[in-house]
Structure formats: C-alpha cells, structure tokens
Write a protein that holds these residues in place. Structure first.
Motif, short mmCIF file in Angstrom:
data_model
loop_
_atom_site.label_atom_id
_atom_site.label_comp_id
_atom_site.label_asym_id
_atom_site.label_seq_id
_atom_site.Cartn_x
_atom_site.Cartn_y
_atom_site.Cartn_z
N ALA A 19 -42.25 26.53 -10.33
CA ALA A 19 -40.97 25.83 -10.42
C ALA A 19 -41.22 24.48 -11.09
O ALA A 19 -42.24 23.84 -10.83
N ASN A 20 -40.29 24.07 -11.93
CA ASN A 20 -40.47 22.80 -12.65
C ASN A 20 -40.42 21.60 -11.72
O ASN A 20 -40.89 20.53 -12.06
N GLN A 21 -39.81 21.76 -10.58
CA GLN A 21 -39.90 20.74 -9.52
C GLN A 21 -39.91 21.48 -8.19
O GLN A 21 -39.30 22.54 -8.06
N TYR A 22 -40.66 20.94 -7.24
CA TYR A 22 -40.78 21.62 -5.94
C TYR A 22 -39.76 21.09 -4.93
O TYR A 22 -39.58 21.68 -3.87
N THR A 23 -39.17 19.95 -5.25
CA THR A 23 -38.17 19.38 -4.33
C THR A 23 -36.94 18.93 -5.10
O THR A 23 -37.02 18.67 -6.31
N GLY A 81 -30.50 24.76 -8.83
CA GLY A 81 -30.57 24.34 -10.23
C GLY A 81 -31.98 24.04 -10.71
O GLY A 81 -32.18 23.33 -11.69
N ILE A 82 -32.98 24.59 -9.99
CA ILE A 82 -34.38 24.34 -10.39
C ILE A 82 -34.84 25.46 -11.32
O ILE A 82 -34.74 26.64 -10.99
N GLU A 83 -35.36 25.06 -12.47
CA GLU A 83 -35.83 26.06 -13.45
C GLU A 83 -37.32 26.31 -13.27
O GLU A 83 -38.01 25.55 -12.60
N VAL A 84 -37.78 27.40 -13.87
CA VAL A 84 -39.20 27.75 -13.73
C VAL A 84 -39.85 27.79 -15.11
O VAL A 84 -39.19 27.98 -16.12
N THR A 85 -41.16 27.59 -15.09
CA THR A 85 -41.98 27.82 -16.27
C THR A 85 -42.86 29.02 -15.93
O THR A 85 -43.39 29.08 -14.82
N GLY A 86 -42.99 29.94 -16.86
CA GLY A 86 -43.84 31.08 -16.54
C GLY A 86 -43.77 32.14 -17.62
O GLY A 86 -43.01 32.02 -18.57
N TRP A 87 -44.58 33.14 -17.44
CA TRP A 87 -44.60 34.24 -18.40
C TRP A 87 -45.17 35.48 -17.72
O TRP A 87 -45.95 35.38 -16.78
N PRO A 88 -44.74 36.65 -18.22
CA PRO A 88 -45.31 37.87 -17.64
C PRO A 88 -46.76 38.03 -18.11
O PRO A 88 -47.07 37.67 -19.25
N TYR A 89 -47.61 38.52 -17.25
CA TYR A 89 -48.99 38.78 -17.66
C TYR A 89 -49.09 40.05 -18.52
O TYR A 89 -50.14 40.37 -19.02
#
Ligand SMILES: Cc1cc2nc3c(=O)[nH]c(=O)nc-3n(C[C@H](O)[C@H](O)[C@H](O)COP(=O)(O)OP(=O)(O)OC[C@H]3O[C@@H](n4cnc5c(N)ncnc54)[C@H](O)[C@@H]3O)c2cc1C
Length: 325
Positions: A282-286, A182-190
């Motif tokens: 990842a918005n949280q690593y643990t 249930g961990i979400e990510v922040t990011g974008w394609p280059y």
C-alpha cells in the motif's frame, strides 16, 4: 466475548478481517483492555475431520511463536497440532550452491513450526471468546467507510452502523477497506502461481523444510505433524493450470522428478489448488483514524515464508502503540 454488535455501536477499535493477522491484533488489544470489534464475513471453522489437512499452511518463526505465546494462543495451537521444523535445506537445480540452516546452531530446539492457517485462526478465535472486551461480528460485509470528526464510521450491507476511534483493515491482499479509504497500491504480478497440495512421501521429511530452485520457481516441501508434507510449488500460470488438470499419478511423477528424489517416491496427493502470486504494498499504511495490517498492507512472494510472520509483527506493533497511547 459478545457476538453481536446490537448492544454496542461505538468501539475504541474496529478490525475488519478476522484472519490470522486481524484476530491476533484483536486478541492483543483486548488483552490490553481496549474495547474492540472484530468483523468478518463469516466465522472461521473450529473443527474439522481428524485426518484432513488445510492447504494453507505457514512456516511460523520464533518471533511469531513469541507473540502467540504471550497472547496465550499457542497452547490451543499445540492442542490442535503443529509441526516443528529443525532444519532448512535450500538448493539449486542448476548449480552446486546449498543453504543449510540447522537449529543445532541456535539456542532453540527448532527453527520454527509449520502450522495450518486454520489452526492458528481457530486457536485465536477460541481465545477471543474468553475476552470480555471483544465483540465478534461474523456476518459483516462493509459497504461504506466514512470519516467522522472523532473517528470512523462503518456502514454494513445489512444497514448496521458501527463507529470507532480507529479502524484497522486486515482484510487481505484485495482489501476492500483499503480501497474505501482511498489508499492506492504499488505492485505487479509475479506471473507465477503457487500450487499447493498435501503429499505423502516414501522417505521421512526428517522435520526439515526442503526447497529446490527450478527453472520456473522454487518447490518447497514443508513437514507436517502427520508425516506428510505440504508443498508450495511456484510455477508459471500455464504450467500450474496444466498440473491441476493432471491425474494424481501423473502429477506425482512430475513432482518426484522436480524434487530430484530427495524424499524418495511421491506416494499420494490431496486435491490441489493454485494461487496467483503478486508483489504489492500500500502506498501508505495509515490514513486519518485508519490503518492497514497484514496482506492488506503488504503482500509478498511465499518463497521466504514471511507474509503471515510480517503480518503478526504488524499486529503486535500496532496493538502496542494503541495500548500505550
Ligand atoms: C501458497 C502460499 C504459501 C504461504 N506460505 C507462507 C508461509 O510459509 N509463512 C508465512 O508467514 N506466510 C505464508 N504465506 C502468506 C500468508 O498466507 C499471508 O500473508 C497471511 O495469510 C495473511 O493474513 P491476513 O490475515 O493478512 O489475510 P487473510 O489470511 O487473507 O485474511 C483476511 C480475512 O479478512 C476477511 N475479509 C476479507 N474481506 C473482507 C470484508 N470485506 N469484510 C470482512 N472481512 C473480510 C477474510 O474472510 C479473512 O478472514 C503464504 C501464502 C501463500 C499464497
């Protein structure tokens, strides 16, 4: 090392993903006496034709070398073949600026090594075979991750069930374990692809990593042990796709122009491939009894050659923490 999880169903740590980050963590934990299971969908190759070169290579830093030396993995990598780089030259196609890093300015004989990813992974798996507290499961597709009062449970697609005090996901940028936790990510394609190939050049690479910044992105030539170069060419997805379609001759001509002839003529190319590039963390690593490592935690642009190096530092830091606690 045992290869089946039939005889044991509970471990102190389960690592999902036996790439260079997951396998490093498994080696480090096992050498610290931790009962660890390493799961991957398939076993990595350990042998290949002598004259073949993996398209996936990494420039490994001295910090990464130290980790792999400490784990006793480096000799196996040396045996398979790695290539030192002593200089790094970075310059811009449109301006005069140039960066030059020279190992002569350091206490080392080289700045780092260019290593095919398969070399690092094969040497890690060789080492794992010698460690009695590791169980490698090489046909593992995880279908479910759940939280227990005292750990985590993994359900595999074939019905096997494995429990651990801690589950570590090292299953790459598109980590399915991360989603299961249930961990979400922040990011974008280059909006860039990394086009990779192995190239024979007219002039010697001089054990130098070359990188020229162009309109669409940098073009890197990384020196290989057999005298060839591994290239990583950052291009718009459209250009990358069109360059994959070119004849070898036409592609080599484009490459020669783009490199400003720094290595003379471009003589031959291997098959080419292109990877879409993405920034992501990842918005949280643990999470409870769960941690992320490597690209599963953070994916970055290859221009600074830091993805694998950052992942190896994750593996070392997390293993140290687990062993100490
Ligand atoms: C073109 C390019 C050039 C690069 N150059 C460099 C460089 O010079 N230096 C550098 O430091 N980094 C470089 N990188 C980045 C580097 O390749 C990555 O950061 C590194 O490979 C990440 O390793 P990893 O073990 O986290 O993930 P991966 O290498 O992706 O390994 C993930 C593993 O998990 C397994 N897996 C996946 N899903 C599952 C599942 N559901 N169940 C079980 N197993 C699973 C896979 O089979 C694989 O073995 C480059 C990347 C690219 C694209």
């Amino acid at each position: 090392m045992s290869t089946q999880a039939q005889d044991q169903k509970r471990f102190e740590v389960i690592i999902v993903g036996g790439g260079l980050v997951g396998a490093t963590a498994a080696c480090a934990l096992a050498q610290g006496g931790v009962q660890v299971a390493l799961l991957d969908m398939s076993a990595p190759p350990r042998q290949w034709p002598v004259d073949s070169v993996d398209l996936r290579v990494s420039a490994l830093t001295k910090a990464s070398e130290n980790i792999l030396q400490t784990l006793g993995v480096w000799p196996g990598m040396l045996e398979r073949g790695i290539s030192p780089y002593k200089d790094m030259r970075v310059w811009d196609a449109k301006a005069d600026g140039e960066l030059h890093f020279d190992c002569a300015d350091t206490i080392f004989n080289e700045l780092g090594h260019i290593v095919e990813n398969r070399v690092t992974v094969a040497a890690l798996w060789d080492k794992l075979e010698t460690l009695p507290t590791v169980t490698c499961v090489t046909d593992a597709k995880v279908s479910h991750l759940s939280l227990l009062p005292n750990g985590r449970r993994l359900l595999l697609a074939d019905g096997r069930q494995l429990d651990a005090d801690l589950v570590i996901a090292a299953d790459g940028r598109d980590s399915s374990l991360r989603a299961m936790a249930g961990i979400e990510v922040t990011g974008w394609p280059y909006k860039q692809d990394g086009l990779v190939a192995t190239i024979s050049t007219e002039n010697s690479h001089q054990m130098t990593a070359w990188q020229r910044f162009l309109d669409e992105g940098p073009l890197a030539f990384l020196p290989l042990r057999n005298g060839q170069c591994s290239i990583v060419w950052t291009l718009s997805p459209e250009t990358a796709q069109s360059y994959l379609q070119l004849s070898d001759q036409d592609f080599l001509q484009k490459l020669e122009q783009a490199s400003a002839g720094i290595l003379g003529g471009m003589l031959a190319t291997s098959a080419r491939a292109a990877f879409p590039l993405r920034f992501q963390y990842a918005n949280q690593y643990t999470e409870s009894q769960f941690a992320l490592m490597g690209d599963a935690a953070h994916a970055m642009h290859p221009l600074a050659g830091q993805g694998a190096n950052a992942g190896l530092l994750d593996a070392a830091a997390l293993a140290e923490l687990v062993i100490k606690t």
